[in-house]
Design a protein around this motif. Sequence first.
Motif, PDB file in Angstrom:
ATOM      1  N   GLN A 108       0.605   5.451   1.104  1.00 32.57           N
ATOM      2  CA  GLN A 108      -0.189   6.432   1.831  1.00 32.57           C
ATOM      3  C   GLN A 108       0.456   7.796   1.717  1.00 32.57           C
TER       4      GLN A 108
ATOM      5  N   TYR B 279       0.849  -1.195   0.000  1.00 34.20           N
ATOM      6  CA  TYR B 279       0.000   0.000   0.000  1.00 34.20           C
ATOM      7  C   TYR B 279       0.883   1.242   0.000  1.00 34.20           C
TER       8      TYR B 279
ATOM      9  N   ILE C 254       3.537   0.810   2.921  1.00 39.64           N
ATOM     10  CA  ILE C 254       3.219  -0.169   3.971  1.00 39.64           C
ATOM     11  C   ILE C 254       2.866  -1.504   3.328  1.00 39.64           C
TER      12      ILE C 254
ATOM     13  N   PHE D 297      -0.034  -5.658   9.456  1.00 40.46           N
ATOM     14  CA  PHE D 297       0.674  -4.660   8.678  1.00 40.46           C
ATOM     15  C   PHE D 297       2.076  -4.436   9.232  1.00 40.46           C
TER      16      PHE D 297
ATOM     17  N   PHE E 177       4.602   7.127   2.045  1.00 40.66           N
ATOM     18  CA  PHE E 177       4.734   6.121   3.097  1.00 40.66           C
ATOM     19  C   PHE E 177       4.257   4.801   2.503  1.00 40.66           C
TER      20      PHE E 177
ATOM     21  N   GLY F  20       5.775   0.237   8.125  1.00 44.57           N
ATOM     22  CA  GLY F  20       5.862   1.245   7.070  1.00 44.57           C
ATOM     23  C   GLY F  20       7.271   1.718   6.790  1.00 44.57           C
TER      24      GLY F  20
ATOM     25  N   LYS G  12      -2.074  12.753   5.047  1.00 42.60           N
ATOM     26  CA  LYS G  12      -3.479  13.070   5.308  1.00 42.60           C
ATOM     27  C   LYS G  12      -4.439  12.322   4.387  1.00 42.60           C
ATOM     28  N   GLN G  13      -3.946  11.316   3.717  1.00 52.20           N
ATOM     29  CA  GLN G  13      -4.810  10.539   2.829  1.00 52.20           C
ATOM     30  C   GLN G  13      -4.874   9.090   3.279  1.00 52.20           C
ATOM     31  N   SER G  14      -5.751   8.365   2.637  1.00 53.95           N
ATOM     32  CA  SER G  14      -5.942   6.972   3.014  1.00 53.95           C
ATOM     33  C   SER G  14      -4.894   6.082   2.359  1.00 53.95           C
ATOM     34  N   LEU G  15      -4.867   4.853   2.801  1.00 49.92           N
ATOM     35  CA  LEU G  15      -3.993   3.872   2.158  1.00 49.92           C
ATOM     36  C   LEU G  15      -4.608   3.441   0.834  1.00 49.92           C
ATOM     37  N   MET G  16      -3.749   3.340  -0.173  1.00 52.05           N
ATOM     38  CA  MET G  16      -4.199   2.876  -1.474  1.00 52.05           C
ATOM     39  C   MET G  16      -3.438   1.606  -1.833  1.00 52.05           C
ATOM     40  N   LEU G  17      -4.184   0.572  -2.184  1.00 51.29           N
ATOM     41  CA  LEU G  17      -3.549  -0.691  -2.562  1.00 51.29           C
ATOM     42  C   LEU G  17      -2.819  -0.505  -3.885  1.00 51.29           C
TER      43      LEU G  17
END
Lengths: 115, 112
Positions: free
Chosen positions: A38, A36, A93, A106, A91, A109, A41-46
């Motif tokens: 990140q 993932y 992860i 997880f 980041f 990171g 201030k944003q979400s995790l993206m696969l």
Amino acid sequence: GAVVSQHPSWVICKSGTSVKIECRSLDFQATTMFWYRQFPKQSLMLMATSNEGSKATYEQGVEKDKFLINHASLTLSTLTVTSAHPEDSSFYICSAPPPGTDTQYFGPGTRLTVL
Amino acid sequence: KQEVTQIPAALSVPEGENLVLNCSFTDSAIYNLQWFRQDPGKGLTSLLLIQSSQREQTSGRLNASLDKSSGRSTLYIAASQPGDSATYLCAVSPSNDYKLSFGAGTTVTVRA
């Protein structure tokens, strides 16, 4: 509980260089691992699914030639960011599910900064 | 494409108050839903996992509910403590392939 480690925890590199990030499952075997990304201030993206013994599968919009994934063993997956650019700073992860469970564990990171 | 939304984006409460964190998702065809905690600059810690057939899960002071038909989940944290300060992430999986779609998180600050 299951433990997933990542190395390094942070890395700074120059634009144009390649960086390798390792993800290890310490106390279980993982035929599948996930990477993932990140942004602040944003979400995790696969980004991609790492498969032991076969090619990784990438999510739409993720360049497979830029983000090379190798799942060399049942406990290790590596992500190599090739020809890194400042926009790759993020980041990263990884995660892995122990066999027979739905829960994912997880890693801590890796903070990548490309100058 | 599954969209996961978390409201509010940030929350600040005095110690001892109960916390209510909301998560909504657009596609109700999910396999499971998970709540995670993320401390600044760190990885994720799994808090609770709710299978699609379940209505809620509890662990200590944490309770998570799931209403799949309406596309909602709520995480309750009772009697909050300063150590609960973190970002809480909601994630849904569409199938048993482990792929997760995450919300942007709710950042919680518990004031002593």
